[in-house]
Design a protein around this motif. Sequence first.
Motif, mmCIF file in Angstrom:
data_model
loop_
_atom_site.group_PDB
_atom_site.id
_atom_site.type_symbol
_atom_site.label_atom_id
_atom_site.label_comp_id
_atom_site.label_asym_id
_atom_site.label_seq_id
_atom_site.Cartn_x
_atom_site.Cartn_y
_atom_site.Cartn_z
ATOM 1 N N LYS A 86 -56.346 38.063 23.221
ATOM 2 C CA LYS A 86 -55.221 39.701 24.289
ATOM 3 C C LYS A 86 -54.523 38.656 25.912
ATOM 4 C CE LYS A 86 -57.783 43.168 22.234
ATOM 5 N NZ LYS A 86 -58.448 44.294 22.302
ATOM 6 N N LEU A 90 -50.914 38.043 26.765
ATOM 7 C CA LEU A 90 -50.116 38.614 28.175
ATOM 8 C C LEU A 90 -49.525 38.041 29.151
ATOM 9 C CD1 LEU A 90 -53.432 41.692 28.374
ATOM 10 C CD2 LEU A 90 -50.655 42.040 27.797
ATOM 11 N N VAL A 134 -54.457 47.275 26.398
ATOM 12 C CA VAL A 134 -53.683 47.416 25.408
ATOM 13 C C VAL A 134 -54.025 46.962 24.768
ATOM 14 C CG1 VAL A 134 -54.400 44.325 25.425
ATOM 15 C CG2 VAL A 134 -52.302 45.256 24.847
ATOM 16 N N ILE A 143 -48.706 49.063 26.191
ATOM 17 C CA ILE A 143 -49.497 48.990 27.636
ATOM 18 C C ILE A 143 -49.344 50.194 27.995
ATOM 19 C CG2 ILE A 143 -49.841 47.925 29.078
ATOM 20 C CD1 ILE A 143 -49.865 46.175 27.304
#
Length: 150
Positions: A86, A90, A134, A143
């Motif tokens: 994740k 990002l 998220v 988001i």
Amino acid sequence: MERIICVLIFALLSLQAQDEFIFWAELSNKDLILYHQSQSISSAMTQSEAVDEDFACELSYSEDDLNFLKKTALGVIDDEMPKALKLRFLNNHKESLFECFSKAEIRVSHTTKIQLLQAQSTTYLKFIPLRFRVYFANDKALIYQLIKQR
């Protein structure tokens, strides 16, 4: 005894914030020319309590994202993937996150120096660190900014 230790370790790991991240940024310009820009994303170490989620934006997946994001047996993006994946996603979309949080709290400092017939201006912008979550859907990541309840 070993089972108890394993259960305690699992309980402690589950208390960590699995989906929370922190975003902050800094921008500086001198005489209207950008000379410093820094954006950072880190994973939160603790879970926020008593917060509301405010939708910030959605991020579309790129081909590179689809290659490394974990998928379920049915071929859909797995929302329960490791936090490192994740964070990688990002970091690949930092510029988009910057735009997502444009309504966030910002501190601005501006100075102007005038000497004889020359003027120099310096502006410093700082995005106050904010927490967000998220969620991974099939075709995009959602988001949500976390806001403390009052």
